[in-house]
Design an enzyme around this catalytic site. Structure first.
Site, short mmCIF file in Angstrom:
data_model
loop_
_atom_site.label_atom_id
_atom_site.label_comp_id
_atom_site.label_asym_id
_atom_site.label_seq_id
_atom_site.Cartn_x
_atom_site.Cartn_y
_atom_site.Cartn_z
N LYS A 1 1.41 -2.55 -13.26
CA LYS A 1 2.06 -2.36 -11.96
C LYS A 1 1.96 -3.66 -11.17
O LYS A 1 0.86 -4.17 -10.92
CB LYS A 1 1.38 -1.23 -11.19
CG LYS A 1 1.97 -1.01 -9.80
CD LYS A 1 1.09 -0.11 -8.96
CE LYS A 1 1.51 -0.20 -7.50
NZ LYS A 1 0.52 0.43 -6.60
N GLY B 1 1.57 5.43 1.20
CA GLY B 1 1.95 6.11 2.42
C GLY B 1 1.75 7.61 2.43
O GLY B 1 1.82 8.23 3.48
N THR C 1 -5.51 6.69 -1.38
CA THR C 1 -6.24 6.95 -0.15
C THR C 1 -6.15 8.41 0.29
O THR C 1 -7.13 8.97 0.81
CB THR C 1 -5.74 6.03 0.97
OG1 THR C 1 -5.79 4.68 0.52
CG2 THR C 1 -6.59 6.16 2.22
#
EC number: 2.8.1.10
Length: 262
Positions: free
Chosen positions: A105, A193, A215
Site C-alpha cells: 500500500k 476517516g 483508529t
C-alpha cells in the site's frame, strides 16, 4: 442471505481473492496481543503494516509476527509516515527484503496536519514501484480525475480517503466516492476517516469493494467489541448494496394495499 451464499461473494486484488471486506491496521493498540484479538474479531484476512513503525525483524524486541501470524493473515506493508516518493519506495523495498511482500500500500503524505496525500508524488512513486515489480494499492484523495490516473498507471486498487487519517469524521464526500466507484475497473476501498460502524456501512452501500480502518477500532473504548461491530457493519452494507435499496420518493406511499378495505 445465508452464510453459504455470502461466502461466495468474494473480491480480488492483484490476483488474490478474499472473502472478508474489512482490512484492519496494526497501530495504536496497547500491545500486539490486543491487535491480534481485534483482527480476529473483525474477521479480517488482510492487515496493513506501517513498515517504519512496526517491528518486523528485531527478535530482541516484541514482534508483530509473534501475535499476528503471516500464515493466518495477508500482510499489506504500507508507507505511513513517508512524505516523498523516494522515501516511500525505499520503505517498500525494505519490506520486500524483510518479508518477500510485493503487494503493498502506497501513501505519500503532503503535510503533518491533515495527512492528506500528495497526489503528484503518489502518482510518480506508483509508476516507479510498478516498474520495480510491486503490485500497488494506492491511498489517494477523493478526486475522481486523479483516481482514474492512478488506475491507468497500473494501480492494483484505489483507496480514497473518506476523511483525514485518524479524524473519525466519516464519509465527507459521498458523491466523489460514487464517481470513483462508477468509473473504476479495479477495487475501490475507503481508506481513512472511518469513525464508527455506520461509516463503514455507508461506504459499502455506496459500492466500495472493502473498507480499511485502524483508529476507529484501536481507539474505541472496547476495541474488540468495536472490531466485531465493524465486521457486521461491513457485511450489512455489502448485503444492502447487493439487495438494492428502494427508491427515494417525494411523497408517502402506503405499505398496505388500499383495496379490499372495510
Amino acid at each position: 442471505m445465508d452464510g453459504s451464499v455470502r461466502s461466495e461473494d468474494t473480491w480480488t486484488v492483484a490476483g488474490r481473492t478474499f472473502r472478508s471486506r474489512l482490512i484492519v491496521g496494526t497501530g495504536k493498540y496497547k500491545d500486539y496481543a490486543q491487535n491480534a484479538a481485534a483482527a480476529e474479531a473483525a474477521g479480517a484476512e488482510i492487515v496493513t503494516v506501517a513498515v517504519r513503525r512496526v517491528n518486523l525483524s528485531d527478535p530482541s524486541q516484541p514482534m508483530l509476527v509473534d501475535h499476528v501470524k503471516p500464515d493466518r493473515f495477508t500482510f499489506l506493508p504500507n508507507t505511513a509516515g513517508c512524505f516523498t516518493g523516494e522515501d516511500a519506495i525505499r520503505t517498500l523495498r525494505l519490506a520486500r527484503e524483510a518479508g518477500g511482500w510485493d503487494l503493498v500500500k502506497l501513501e505519500v503524505l503532503s503535510n503533518t496536519k491533515h495527512l492528506l496525500p500528495d497526489m503528484e508524488e503518489t502518482l510518480r512513486a506508483l509508476k516507479l514501484l510498478i516498474a520495480d515489480g510491486f503490485q500497488v494499492m494506492v491511498y489517494c484523495s477523493d478526486d475522481p480525475v486523479y483516481a482514474k490516473k492512478l488506475e491507468e498507471a497500473g494501480a492494483a486498487a484505489i483507496m480514497p480517503a473518506a476523511a483525514p487519517i485518524g479524524s473519525g469524521r466519516g464519509i465527507q464526500n459521498a458523491l466523489n466516492l460514487a464517481l470513483i466507484i462508477e468509473q473504476a475497473k479495479v477495487p475501490v476501498l475507503v481508506d481513512a476517516g472511518v469513525g464508527t460502524a455506520s461509516d463503514a456501512t455507508i461506504a459499502m452501500e455506496l459500492g466500495c469493494d472493502a473498507v480499511l480502518m485502524n483508529t476507529a477500532i484501536a481507539e474505541a473504548k472496547d476495541p474488540i467489541r468495536m472490531a466485531r461491530a465493524m465486521r457486521h457493519a461491513v457485511i450489512a452494507g455489502r448485503e444492502a448494496y447487493l439487495a438494492g435499496r428502494m427508491p427515494k420518493r417525494m411523497y408517502a406511499e402506503p405499505s398496505s394495499p388500499l383495496s379490499g378495505l372495510i
